[in-house]
Scaffold this motif. Structure first.
Motif, PDB file in Angstrom:
ATOM      1  N   LEU A   1      30.408  51.063  39.915  1.00  0.00           N
ATOM      2  CA  LEU A   1      31.149  50.864  38.672  1.00  0.00           C
ATOM      3  C   LEU A   1      31.707  49.448  38.615  1.00  0.00           C
ATOM      4  O   LEU A   1      32.415  49.021  39.522  1.00  0.00           O
ATOM      5  CB  LEU A   1      32.296  51.880  38.574  1.00  0.00           C
ATOM      6  CG  LEU A   1      31.890  53.349  38.576  1.00  0.00           C
ATOM      7  CD1 LEU A   1      33.124  54.228  38.744  1.00  0.00           C
ATOM      8  CD2 LEU A   1      31.157  53.712  37.304  1.00  0.00           C
ATOM      9  N   SER A   2      31.402  48.742  37.537  1.00  0.00           N
ATOM     10  CA  SER A   2      31.896  47.373  37.401  1.00  0.00           C
ATOM     11  C   SER A   2      32.582  47.197  36.057  1.00  0.00           C
ATOM     12  O   SER A   2      32.389  47.993  35.137  1.00  0.00           O
ATOM     13  CB  SER A   2      30.742  46.373  37.535  1.00  0.00           C
ATOM     14  OG  SER A   2      29.766  46.595  36.537  1.00  0.00           O
ATOM     15  N   PHE A   3      33.384  46.149  35.947  1.00  0.00           N
ATOM     16  CA  PHE A   3      34.091  45.848  34.711  1.00  0.00           C
ATOM     17  C   PHE A   3      34.339  44.356  34.649  1.00  0.00           C
ATOM     18  O   PHE A   3      34.146  43.627  35.637  1.00  0.00           O
ATOM     19  CB  PHE A   3      35.417  46.613  34.654  1.00  0.00           C
ATOM     20  CG  PHE A   3      36.414  46.201  35.707  1.00  0.00           C
ATOM     21  CD1 PHE A   3      37.438  45.312  35.395  1.00  0.00           C
ATOM     22  CD2 PHE A   3      36.311  46.673  37.005  1.00  0.00           C
ATOM     23  CE1 PHE A   3      38.344  44.921  36.361  1.00  0.00           C
ATOM     24  CE2 PHE A   3      37.219  46.294  37.970  1.00  0.00           C
ATOM     25  CZ  PHE A   3      38.243  45.422  37.652  1.00  0.00           C
ATOM     26  N   THR A   4      34.743  43.898  33.488  1.00  0.00           N
ATOM     27  CA  THR A   4      34.974  42.472  33.279  1.00  0.00           C
ATOM     28  C   THR A   4      36.457  42.190  33.330  1.00  0.00           C
ATOM     29  O   THR A   4      37.253  42.826  32.624  1.00  0.00           O
ATOM     30  CB  THR A   4      34.401  42.028  31.920  1.00  0.00           C
ATOM     31  OG1 THR A   4      33.003  42.323  31.889  1.00  0.00           O
ATOM     32  CG2 THR A   4      34.601  40.527  31.723  1.00  0.00           C
ATOM     33  N   MET A   5      36.828  41.249  34.184  1.00  0.00           N
ATOM     34  CA  MET A   5      38.230  40.853  34.308  1.00  0.00           C
ATOM     35  C   MET A   5      38.641  40.011  33.100  1.00  0.00           C
ATOM     36  O   MET A   5      37.814  39.605  32.287  1.00  0.00           O
ATOM     37  CB  MET A   5      38.427  40.054  35.597  1.00  0.00           C
ATOM     38  CG  MET A   5      38.097  40.817  36.868  1.00  0.00           C
ATOM     39  SD  MET A   5      39.436  41.897  37.381  1.00  0.00           S
ATOM     40  CE  MET A   5      40.552  40.675  38.090  1.00  0.00           C
ATOM     41  N   ARG A   6      39.921  39.749  33.011  1.00  0.00           N
ATOM     42  CA  ARG A   6      40.413  38.938  31.893  1.00  0.00           C
ATOM     43  C   ARG A   6      39.878  37.509  31.930  1.00  0.00           C
ATOM     44  O   ARG A   6      39.768  36.875  30.886  1.00  0.00           O
ATOM     45  CB  ARG A   6      41.936  38.910  31.922  1.00  0.00           C
ATOM     46  CG  ARG A   6      42.566  40.244  31.538  1.00  0.00           C
ATOM     47  CD  ARG A   6      44.070  40.164  31.550  1.00  0.00           C
ATOM     48  NE  ARG A   6      44.652  41.430  31.125  1.00  0.00           N
ATOM     49  CZ  ARG A   6      45.949  41.686  31.095  1.00  0.00           C
ATOM     50  NH1 ARG A   6      46.815  40.740  31.471  1.00  0.00           N
ATOM     51  NH2 ARG A   6      46.401  42.866  30.696  1.00  0.00           N
ATOM     52  N   ASP A   7      39.538  37.071  33.136  1.00  0.00           N
ATOM     53  CA  ASP A   7      38.997  35.712  33.225  1.00  0.00           C
ATOM     54  C   ASP A   7      37.494  35.675  32.962  1.00  0.00           C
ATOM     55  O   ASP A   7      36.855  34.634  33.120  1.00  0.00           O
ATOM     56  CB  ASP A   7      39.299  35.105  34.604  1.00  0.00           C
ATOM     57  CG  ASP A   7      38.732  35.953  35.747  1.00  0.00           C
ATOM     58  OD1 ASP A   7      37.957  36.906  35.474  1.00  0.00           O
ATOM     59  OD2 ASP A   7      39.057  35.668  36.913  1.00  0.00           O
TER      60      ASP A   7
END
Length: 974
Positions: free
Chosen positions: A389-395
């Protein structure tokens, strides 16, 4: 009836005046549509007694003065029953002194005042409530908010303290000092941070977020009514209508007595539970003992009904350990929960159903526990592990969940491939970082395999139960509750359970076949046997077949022929004529049940040289754990197939399923009991009540239809599943031969939509049977309608929604019959215990036929308790409508007699047979669906989005198959 309550669902009683929300003060409830009360008593009114103890107006038989201006929700009580012999019993009620001073009722609305961001996977934000600011908050959180308001925010305003039901209703023993009758408070659930804690993030109940202050809650209190306890005192005397002012007053008293325990212990509506007595039963479930309590009005006084209760709790501990225990995979270790290592999707779904809605705490090894956030609620499980499971950080960088925990929290996951937990905010948390805290009530259906364990824990011998109830005062400790004292309520610390006089009704005389050595019998202690008795109307079996779905190694030919021999002997013993002593016996594979049953029918025809019809009866032997196979058997033979793919051989043929382990080497009694089911399934009648013992049922001048109706709802948390309704009623003069209809309707709707259509068809079939079979006048003169599963707050709805449907059904058949409507309640906590050992039955309970219609019954309405079989729980009968003007003795005898015509047993049952049958028909509604279709009707719940739930509900409606014409005419449900 609601789905059917698991034993773990504690606190489901429907006591008078224990409305869960209460508080409406919109005016008096209109009178029910029944005829005026009969034989009203007249005499001088007794002066009003003090509020603490209200003396009834002893007019006539001691009835309250139900004057003509008094309106009731049900039929007014005009007399007490007199028949039967006297019996002194204890009942689980304690007398309580009601307040003398006014009670002030406030509407309390609490809400989260500011919307919060919806970021996920930032651990410091995963505790945010992602919702509009007007979100309805959980009862437990609401109680915490009100407690803080009283003790920390404005203690000077809330002295003495108020009580709160966890939703909207707040009651105060004094008028709160609000200038305009309302006031709003804004506050957090956390204390101000000390200088050294500034900027470190919040902690505790409210939970601050990094870079933001703690959540702010707003509570607005608005004065809506002032309750004068004199209204309640007059109601107990029978001088005040049963209107909303009375209901609100009783609600207030219930909230008062429950406030203290709900602040301390896990609670479920009217019960609370402690960890003093527990039992782990496996499957991630622990049972806790608790107490039920409810304030109930009675004739001339107020009582508190107290009972022991049981709740199923989620086992506390690491979420991984609980998951493995549920799935029975503990020895194989956590890696079995990894989709990468072959974790089956069906097991994932099972685990998700169990865990959805459970609160968890997040405990990251090595992270300080100070300032820990409040528990979060599991929404669902992921289909991949933290590594996938992956996601995009705010940066803008992409990172996996496992990498995030190692980078941000310096914790490398031990099991990065196992499924993760997604909470309500959308945050995803590795399962190894989740802990299930203690004391969470499991509000889903208890798995069927655990029901026996729950019953073993919940069941106590009568004298042990009474002893626990007597000891309850020490646990409830009303005298130590500041809330109880401040409101002026009082229960004597030396109080004992109430003593009252019951009556034991004579059982009806039952008639069997004229060829019996003992053609009539009067049951003793609610039971009898079939020795020397033949069925009143036995059937004839021309052709039959035995189909075995068990492996032949486990159920061989010798065993099968023993089964045939035993059946032949018992057929002869009970009077069933069997024209074939060598039926076809087949072993079939359970791959296609419908096709194999069709094949069995063909074999029967081939045996008879392809002449004549197929079998009249199919005996089907099933292996253990064969619920799906059972559904397939019933679906194939009983439902109406639109495509005619199975021909006519098995359509409408009676099927009797047997479990191989039970019928292998079973004794004669077992096969005799099976015959009790076979005979009515094929159109026969086992026994009837003798006409002289129940004249109300068998009066030839007043042919009577007795109906039973019920509704069953999906399990808690099961979205997109329908409710099922059933109507069952007799077609014969002896009220022993019943037919049934079942329908599907909107999920969790209690009132029956299709009652008119079902009743119209039923009355039509009654008329045809009377005319064609019995050669009698077809039109009924009486309709007695027993309704199950209705809470007391819905009585008016029955009269406004279901009674008109019954009247239209009669009009559609050109029938002019008088109607009586009676609600039968089982889910209450009233119990009776014999005072003398010699008055008890063998189990220590009151004898079958124990009836109580005084002392603890409604102050003005026609109700009674009838304990018709061997148990400590009576059924509660409320007469809502009565054009037939039955006396109490007549209705009590009628109801008791109907508990003896349940075809499947030689014991009296807990409620009248037609409503008992309706309960069975509802429970078997899943048989109306093709088992090969994608329709999940298991007891566990599944939470769906609203659109998905709506689409699934429509699919359930569209694919519900009606009964075929042959099955409609017999008691297929027996």
């Amino acid at each position: 009836m609601p789905p059917r309550a698991a034993p773990g669902g504690a606190g489901s009683g429907r006591g008078r005046g224990s409305t869960s929300r209460g508080g409406s003060t919109s005016g008096p409830t209109p009178s029910r549509g029944g005829p005026p009360a009969r034989g009203a008593f007249r005499g001088r009114a007794t002066p009003a007694a003090p509020a603490g103890r209200v003396a009834p107006t002893t007019v006539g038989l001691g009835l309250p003065d139900t004057s003509s201006h008094i309106t009731t929700v049900g039929v007014k009580r005009s007399a007490f029953g007199q028949s039967g012999r006297a019996l002194n019993v204890w009942t689980n009620h304690f007398e309580v002194k009601i307040p003398e001073d006014e009670i002030y009722h406030y509407d309390g609305a609490s809400r989260l005042s500011s919307p919060l961001p919806s970021d996920i996977l930032n651990l410091d934000e995963m505790f945010s409530i992602i919702s509009p600011s007007e979100k309805t908050l959980p009862a437990r959180l609401n109680l915490e908010i009100i407690e803080r308001l009283q003790t920390k925010v404005a203690p000077e305003v809330f002295t003495p303290p108020v009580v709160y039901d966890g939703r909207k209703n707040i009651f105060s023993p004094r008028q709160l000092p609000f200038p305009s009758g309302a006031q709003e408070f804004s506050f957090t659930l956390t204390d101000p941070a000390s200088p050294g804690e500034e900027g470190q993030g919040g902690g505790g109940g409210g939970g601050g977020e990094r870079g933001r202050g703690p959540k702010i809650y707003k509570v607005k209190l608005t004065h809506v009514a002032t309750i004068n306890p004199e209204v309640l005192a007059r109601f107990l005397q029978g001088k005040q209508s049963h209107d909303n002012t009375v209901l609100t007053a009783i609600t207030a008293l219930n909230v008062v007595i429950r406030m203290e325990p709900t602040m301390k212990y896990p609670f479920n509506v009217r019960s609370f539970f402690t960890s003093r007595e527990t039992a782990a039963i496996g499957g991630g479930i622990v049972l806790w003992r608790g107490y039920f309590q409810s304030v109930r009005p009675a004739i001339g006084r107020m009582l508190i009904n107290v009972d022991i209760s049981t709740a199923a709790m989620y086992k506390p501990g690491r979420a991984i350990d609980v998951a493995l225990e549920l799935l029975g995979m503990a020895p194989r270790g956590p890696l079995i929960l990894s989709p990468k290592h072959g974790f089956p999707e069906r097991e994932l779904i099972k685990l998700q159903r169990f865990l959805s809605g459970v609160r968890i705490t997040v405990d990251i090894p090595g992270r300080p526990t100070t300032g820990r956030r409040p528990p979060r609620v599991i929404k669902k499980l992921t289909k991949g592990g933290a590594n996938q499971l992956s996601f995009t950080m705010r940066d803008g960088k992409t990172i996996t969940v496992a990498q995030y925990f190692e980078k941000t929290h310096n914790y490398r996951l031990q099991f990065p491939d196992i499924v993760c937990i997604e909470v309500g905010s959308g945050a995803i948390i590795p399962m190894e970082c989740c802990t299930i805290p203690e004391g969470q009530i499991m509000r889903k259906q208890v798995p069927p395999e655990k029901t026996k364990d729950v019953l073993n824990f919940a069941t106590k011998k009568p004298h042990e139960r009474l002893q626990s109830i007597r000891a309850a005062l020490g646990v409830l400790n009303y005298g130590q509750s500041e809330y109880v004292r401040q409101f002026g309520m009082h229960v004597s610390p030396n109080a004992d359970v109430q003593s009252l006089q019951a009556r034991i009704l004579d059982p009806p005389t039952l008639m069997y076949g004229a060829q019996s050595r003992q053609p009539t019998i009067q049951p003793r202690d609610g039971q009898w046997n079939m020795v020397d008795k033949k069925f009143y109307r036995p059937v004839t079996i021309n052709r039959w077949v035995v189909v075995v779905y068990e492996r032949e190694q486990r159920f061989n030919r010798d065993t099968a022929y023993d089964l045939v021999r035993n059946f032949l002997e018992q057929f002869a013993a009970v009077g069933i004529r069997c024209m074939e002593d060598d039926p076809v016996v087949l072993w079939e594979r359970p791959t296609n049940i419908a096709a194999s049953l069709q094949n069995a029918g063909k074999k029967v025809i081939e045996k008879h040289r392809n002449t004549g019809p197929g079998p009249d009866l199919m005996i089907v032997v099933l292996p253990e754990s064969s619920a799906d196979m059972y559904q397939s058997v019933k679906h194939s033979s009983y439902m109406k197939f639109m495509d005619h793919s199975f021909g006519d051989i098995i359509r409408g043929v009676a099927t009797q399923c047997l479990r191989s382990s039970k019928c292998n080497r079973a004794n004669k009694q077992y096969f005799a009991n099976v015959c009790l089911k076979i005979n009515p399934k094929m159109g026969g009648i086992n026994t009837i009540p003798e006409a002289r013992s129940v004249p109300v049922l068998t009066d030839p001048r007043n042919p009577t239809i007795v109906m039973g109706a019920d509704v069953i709802h999906p399990a808690p948390g099961a979205d997109g599943r329908p409710s099922f309704t059933a109507l069952v009623g007799n077609v014969d003069s002896e009220t022993a031969k019943y037919i049934a209809d079942c329908r599907v309707q909107t999920s969790r709707q209690e009132m029956i939509d299709d009652l008119e259509a079902m009743a119209t068809a039923h009355i039509s079939m009654y008329k045809r049977y009377r005319q064609a079979v019995e050669k009698k006048s077809p039109d009924p003169k009486r309709v007695i309608f027993y309704r199950d599963g209705v809470s007391e707050g819905q009585f008016q709805h029955v009269l406004e929604y279901e009674l008109p449907q019954l009247k239209r059904a009669l009009a559609a058949n050109n029938v002019n019959a008088k109607i009586t409507v009676i609600v039968v309640g089982k889910r209450h906590h009233v119990r009776f215990f014999p005072q003398r050992r010699e008055d008890a039955d063998r189990s220590g309970n009151c004898p079958a036929g124990t009836v109580v219609d005084r002392d603890i019954t409604h102050p003005t309405e026609f109700d009674f308790y009838l304990q018709s079989h061997r148990t400590s729980r009576p059924a509660h009968y409320n007469v809502l409508y009565d054009e037939n003007e039955f006396t109490p003795d007549a209705l009590q005898a009628l109801s008791f007699a109907l508990c003896h015509v349940y075809a499947r047993s030689t014991r009296s049952v807990s409620i009248p047979a037609p409503v008992y049958y309706a309960d069975i028909v509802c429970a078997r509604a899943k048989n109306h669906y093709n088992p090969e279709g994608n329709f999940d009707l298991t007891e566990s719940g599944t939470q769906l989005e609203s659109n998905d739930a709506k689409r699934q509900l429509e699919a359930f409606r569209a694919n519900f198959m009606p009964l075929n014409d042959k099955t409609k005419r017999v008691m297929y449900f027996s």
